[in-house]
Write a protein that holds these residues in place. Structure first.
Motif, PDB file in Angstrom:
ATOM      1  N   GLY A  15       0.752  -1.162  -0.213  1.00 23.75           N
ATOM      2  CA  GLY A  15       0.094  -0.026  -0.050  1.00 23.75           C
ATOM      3  C   GLY A  15       0.841   1.273  -0.121  1.00 23.75           C
ATOM      4  N   SER A  16       2.162   1.406   0.243  1.00 25.43           N
ATOM      5  CA  SER A  16       2.907   2.312   0.469  1.00 25.43           C
ATOM      6  C   SER A  16       4.449   2.048   0.341  1.00 25.43           C
ATOM      7  CB  SER A  16       2.482   3.071   1.736  1.00 25.43           C
ATOM      8  OG  SER A  16       3.174   2.362   2.871  1.00 25.43           O
ATOM      9  N   GLY A  17       5.113   3.026   0.383  1.00 22.02           N
ATOM     10  CA  GLY A  17       6.767   2.908   0.532  1.00 22.02           C
ATOM     11  C   GLY A  17       7.313   2.044  -0.500  1.00 22.02           C
ATOM     12  N   ILE A  18       8.123   1.267   0.139  1.00 22.06           N
ATOM     13  CA  ILE A  18       8.978   0.139  -0.513  1.00 22.06           C
ATOM     14  C   ILE A  18       8.093  -0.891  -1.401  1.00 22.06           C
ATOM     15  CG2 ILE A  18      10.690  -1.717  -0.311  1.00 22.06           C
ATOM     16  CD1 ILE A  18      11.912  -0.019   1.952  1.00 22.06           C
ATOM     17  N   GLY A  19       6.991  -1.250  -0.683  1.00 16.42           N
ATOM     18  CA  GLY A  19       6.096  -2.088  -1.390  1.00 16.42           C
ATOM     19  C   GLY A  19       5.567  -1.568  -2.762  1.00 16.42           C
ATOM     20  N   GLY A  37      -1.049  -7.287  -1.132  1.00 16.88           N
ATOM     21  CA  GLY A  37      -1.728  -7.339   0.154  1.00 16.88           C
ATOM     22  C   GLY A  37      -1.198  -6.173   1.099  1.00 16.88           C
ATOM     23  N   ASP A  38      -2.135  -5.764   1.699  1.00 20.47           N
ATOM     24  CA  ASP A  38      -1.686  -4.711   2.929  1.00 20.47           C
ATOM     25  C   ASP A  38      -2.890  -4.770   4.006  1.00 20.47           C
ATOM     26  OD1 ASP A  38       0.439  -1.979   2.800  1.00 20.47           O
ATOM     27  OD2 ASP A  38      -1.341  -1.992   4.025  1.00 20.47           O
ATOM     28  N   ILE A  39      -2.662  -4.394   5.200  1.00 23.52           N
ATOM     29  CA  ILE A  39      -3.550  -4.393   6.237  1.00 23.52           C
ATOM     30  C   ILE A  39      -4.568  -3.092   6.023  1.00 23.52           C
ATOM     31  CG2 ILE A  39      -2.194  -2.971   8.023  1.00 23.52           C
ATOM     32  CD1 ILE A  39      -2.970  -5.065   9.942  1.00 23.52           C
ATOM     33  N   LYS A  64      -6.903  -7.747   1.497  1.00 24.30           N
ATOM     34  CA  LYS A  64      -6.606  -7.087   3.058  1.00 24.30           C
ATOM     35  C   LYS A  64      -5.957  -8.438   3.634  1.00 24.30           C
ATOM     36  CE  LYS A  64      -8.752  -5.140   6.794  1.00 24.30           C
ATOM     37  NZ  LYS A  64      -8.090  -4.038   7.144  1.00 24.30           N
ATOM     38  N   LEU A  65      -4.977  -7.864   4.402  1.00 18.00           N
ATOM     39  CA  LEU A  65      -3.969  -9.016   4.921  1.00 18.00           C
ATOM     40  C   LEU A  65      -3.372  -8.617   6.090  1.00 18.00           C
ATOM     41  CD1 LEU A  65      -1.904 -11.522   4.584  1.00 18.00           C
ATOM     42  CD2 LEU A  65      -0.511 -10.196   3.059  1.00 18.00           C
ATOM     43  N   ASP A  66      -3.191  -9.266   7.124  1.00 21.28           N
ATOM     44  CA  ASP A  66      -2.475  -9.195   8.386  1.00 21.28           C
ATOM     45  C   ASP A  66      -1.441 -10.200   8.397  1.00 21.28           C
ATOM     46  OD1 ASP A  66      -1.332  -8.635  10.848  1.00 21.28           O
ATOM     47  OD2 ASP A  66      -2.944  -8.670  12.021  1.00 21.28           O
ATOM     48  N   VAL A  67      -0.238 -10.044   8.153  1.00 15.42           N
ATOM     49  CA  VAL A  67       0.875 -10.878   7.840  1.00 15.42           C
ATOM     50  C   VAL A  67       1.281 -11.499   9.243  1.00 15.42           C
ATOM     51  CG1 VAL A  67       2.137  -9.710   5.768  1.00 15.42           C
ATOM     52  CG2 VAL A  67       2.952  -9.019   8.315  1.00 15.42           C
ATOM     53  N   SER A  68       0.931 -10.789  10.543  1.00 16.72           N
ATOM     54  CA  SER A  68       1.007 -11.493  11.583  1.00 16.72           C
ATOM     55  C   SER A  68       0.149 -12.510  12.143  1.00 16.72           C
ATOM     56  CB  SER A  68       1.274 -10.468  12.651  1.00 16.72           C
ATOM     57  OG  SER A  68      -0.186  -9.861  12.928  1.00 16.72           O
ATOM     58  N   ASN A  92       8.277  -9.966   0.503  1.00 17.36           N
ATOM     59  CA  ASN A  92       7.496  -9.949   1.950  1.00 17.36           C
ATOM     60  C   ASN A  92       8.129  -8.560   2.547  1.00 17.36           C
ATOM     61  OD1 ASN A  92       6.074 -12.655   1.596  1.00 17.36           O
ATOM     62  ND2 ASN A  92       8.270 -13.757   1.608  1.00 17.36           N
ATOM     63  N   ASN A  93       7.404  -7.708   2.341  1.00 20.21           N
ATOM     64  CA  ASN A  93       8.033  -6.359   2.543  1.00 20.21           C
ATOM     65  C   ASN A  93       7.139  -5.617   3.769  1.00 20.21           C
ATOM     66  OD1 ASN A  93       8.760  -3.526   1.984  1.00 20.21           O
ATOM     67  ND2 ASN A  93       6.517  -3.406   1.709  1.00 20.21           N
ATOM     68  N   ALA A  94       5.939  -6.048   4.215  1.00 21.26           N
ATOM     69  CA  ALA A  94       5.168  -5.442   5.028  1.00 21.26           C
ATOM     70  C   ALA A  94       5.660  -5.638   6.285  1.00 21.26           C
ATOM     71  CB  ALA A  94       3.878  -6.332   5.461  1.00 21.26           C
ATOM     72  N   GLY A  95       5.993  -4.284   7.025  1.00 26.16           N
ATOM     73  CA  GLY A  95       6.690  -4.323   8.126  1.00 26.16           C
ATOM     74  C   GLY A  95       6.228  -2.974   9.023  1.00 26.16           C
ATOM     75  N   ILE A  96       6.680  -2.789  10.153  1.00 30.90           N
ATOM     76  CA  ILE A  96       6.338  -1.825  10.980  1.00 30.90           C
ATOM     77  C   ILE A  96       7.726  -1.050  11.682  1.00 30.90           C
ATOM     78  CG2 ILE A  96       3.980  -2.076  11.487  1.00 30.90           C
ATOM     79  CD1 ILE A  96       4.631  -3.455  14.105  1.00 30.90           C
TER      80      ILE A  96
HETATM   81  N1  LIG Z   1      12.070   2.866   4.517  1.00 35.33           N
HETATM   82  C1  LIG Z   1      13.580   2.596   5.149  1.00 35.33           C
HETATM   83  O1  LIG Z   1      14.282   3.314   5.127  1.00 35.33           O
HETATM   84  C2  LIG Z   1      13.408   1.221   5.789  1.00 35.33           C
HETATM   85  C3  LIG Z   1      14.575   0.617   6.374  1.00 35.33           C
HETATM   86  C4  LIG Z   1      14.843  -0.430   6.824  1.00 35.33           C
HETATM   87  C5  LIG Z   1      13.612  -1.418   6.867  1.00 35.33           C
HETATM   88  N2  LIG Z   1      12.521  -1.122   6.244  1.00 35.33           N
HETATM   89  C6  LIG Z   1      11.581  -2.006   6.205  1.00 35.33           C
HETATM   90  O2  LIG Z   1      10.823  -2.142   4.951  1.00 35.33           O
HETATM   91  C7  LIG Z   1       9.614  -2.422   4.906  1.00 35.33           C
HETATM   92  C8  LIG Z   1       8.942  -1.266   4.291  1.00 35.33           C
HETATM   93  O3  LIG Z   1       9.199  -0.049   4.742  1.00 35.33           O
HETATM   94  P1  LIG Z   1       8.340   1.287   4.243  1.00 35.33           P
HETATM   95  O4  LIG Z   1       9.430   2.421   4.443  1.00 35.33           O
HETATM   96  O5  LIG Z   1       7.825   1.068   2.709  1.00 35.33           O
HETATM   97  O6  LIG Z   1       7.308   1.350   5.189  1.00 35.33           O
HETATM   98  P2  LIG Z   1       5.569   1.786   4.902  1.00 35.33           P
HETATM   99  O7  LIG Z   1       5.264   2.021   6.353  1.00 35.33           O
HETATM  100  O8  LIG Z   1       5.696   2.959   4.047  1.00 35.33           O
HETATM  101  O9  LIG Z   1       5.049   0.453   4.381  1.00 35.33           O
HETATM  102  C9  LIG Z   1       4.764  -0.459   5.193  1.00 35.33           C
HETATM  103  C10 LIG Z   1       3.286  -1.071   4.455  1.00 35.33           C
HETATM  104  O10 LIG Z   1       2.975  -2.267   5.339  1.00 35.33           O
HETATM  105  C11 LIG Z   1       1.700  -2.205   5.679  1.00 35.33           C
HETATM  106  N3  LIG Z   1       1.697  -3.082   7.143  1.00 35.33           N
HETATM  107  C12 LIG Z   1       1.915  -2.972   8.198  1.00 35.33           C
HETATM  108  N4  LIG Z   1       1.733  -3.691   8.947  1.00 35.33           N
HETATM  109  C13 LIG Z   1       1.145  -4.909   8.450  1.00 35.33           C
HETATM  110  C14 LIG Z   1       0.563  -5.883   8.545  1.00 35.33           C
HETATM  111  N5  LIG Z   1       0.503  -6.281   9.996  1.00 35.33           N
HETATM  112  N6  LIG Z   1       0.122  -6.826   7.666  1.00 35.33           N
HETATM  113  C15 LIG Z   1       0.122  -6.104   6.399  1.00 35.33           C
HETATM  114  N7  LIG Z   1       0.420  -5.201   5.869  1.00 35.33           N
HETATM  115  C16 LIG Z   1       1.119  -4.377   7.058  1.00 35.33           C
HETATM  116  C17 LIG Z   1       1.449  -0.732   5.977  1.00 35.33           C
HETATM  117  O11 LIG Z   1      -0.114  -0.678   5.760  1.00 35.33           O
HETATM  118  C18 LIG Z   1       2.284  -0.148   4.916  1.00 35.33           C
HETATM  119  O12 LIG Z   1       1.235   0.054   3.750  1.00 35.33           O
HETATM  120  C19 LIG Z   1       9.267  -2.207   6.486  1.00 35.33           C
HETATM  121  O13 LIG Z   1       9.156  -3.701   6.921  1.00 35.33           O
HETATM  122  C20 LIG Z   1      10.351  -1.446   7.025  1.00 35.33           C
HETATM  123  O14 LIG Z   1      10.246  -1.919   8.471  1.00 35.33           O
HETATM  124  C21 LIG Z   1      12.457   0.318   5.929  1.00 35.33           C
END
Ligand SMILES: NC(=O)c1ccc[n+]([C@@H]2O[C@H](COP(=O)([O-])OP(=O)(O)OC[C@H]3O[C@@H](n4cnc5c(N)ncnc54)[C@H](O)[C@@H]3O)[C@@H](O)[C@H]2O)c1
Length: 142
Positions: A15-19, A37-39, A64-68, A92-96
């Motif tokens: 849904g955002s960022g790297i994914g 997939g995204d939450i 709609k997905l919760d990877v945990s 497998n990029n979803a993370g917090i």
């Molecule tokens: N951006 C960085 O500099 C950086 C650096 C190191 C690691 N990371 C890791 O890379 C990944 C992507 O980073 P990003 O910057 O694009 O983050 P982001 O917050 O922009 O994107 C993460 C996406 O994961 C989704 N998400 C969160 N929890 C979820 C869940 N339980 N199930 C499914 N989807 C879920 C969010 O809704 C969001 O769309 C993350 O795991 C982050 O920790 C990012």
């Protein structure tokens, strides 16, 4: 436009960022079928719009997905396989991010949530994806 990549991509946290950027980049390099997939479904809509603006011939499934959550991951992979018949690329990029705080002020539940999404989430996704991939014939590039 190069067609280096062929097949179906399954991307979490799309849904955002790297994914989202990964999905857009994969489409630029030939991928036409996406299970995203995204939450947060609203964010996924944004990715779908961006992909469709960039490439007119992409087929996109939003999930709609919760990877945990084990059941949620299993269902997501099943949905992708039901629609596309296979998964060729798994991102497998979803993370917090964790709480930015001193260890002694972080609750164990916050730590567990972080591990659950960032570690269990990757493992659960790759396990389901591998189970699906093992059922598939090798992808033909011909
Ligand atoms: N951006 C960085 O500099 C950086 C650096 C190191 C690691 N990371 C890791 O890379 C990944 C992507 O980073 P990003 O910057 O694009 O983050 P982001 O917050 O922009 O994107 C993460 C996406 O994961 C989704 N998400 C969160 N929890 C979820 C869940 N339980 N199930 C499914 N989807 C879920 C969010 O809704 C969001 O769309 C993350 O795991 C982050 O920790 C990012």
């Amino acid at each position: 436009m190069s067609a280096l990549l062929q097949g179906t991509a399954f991307v979490t946290g799309a849904g955002s960022g790297i994914g989202q950027a990964t999905a857009l980049c994969m489409a630029q390099h030939g991928v036409k079928r996406f299970a995203l997939g995204d939450i947060d479904l609203k964010k996924l809509d944004e990715t779908k719009n961006a992909l469709e603006s960039q490439s007119s011939d992409v087929d996109i499934l939003l999930i709609k997905l919760d990877v945990s959550n084990e059941d949620s991951v299993k269902e997501a992979v099943e949905k992708a396989a039901a629609k596309f018949g296979r998964i060729d690329y798994a991102v497998n990029n979803a993370g917090i991010s964790g709480p930015v705080a001193r260890t002694e002020s972080v609750a164990f539940s916050e730590w567990q949530h972080l591990m659950s999404v960032n570690l269990n989430g990757v493992w659960l996704c790759q396990r389901s994806e591998i189970l699906q991939m093992l059922k598939q014939d090798p992808h033909s590039t011909g």
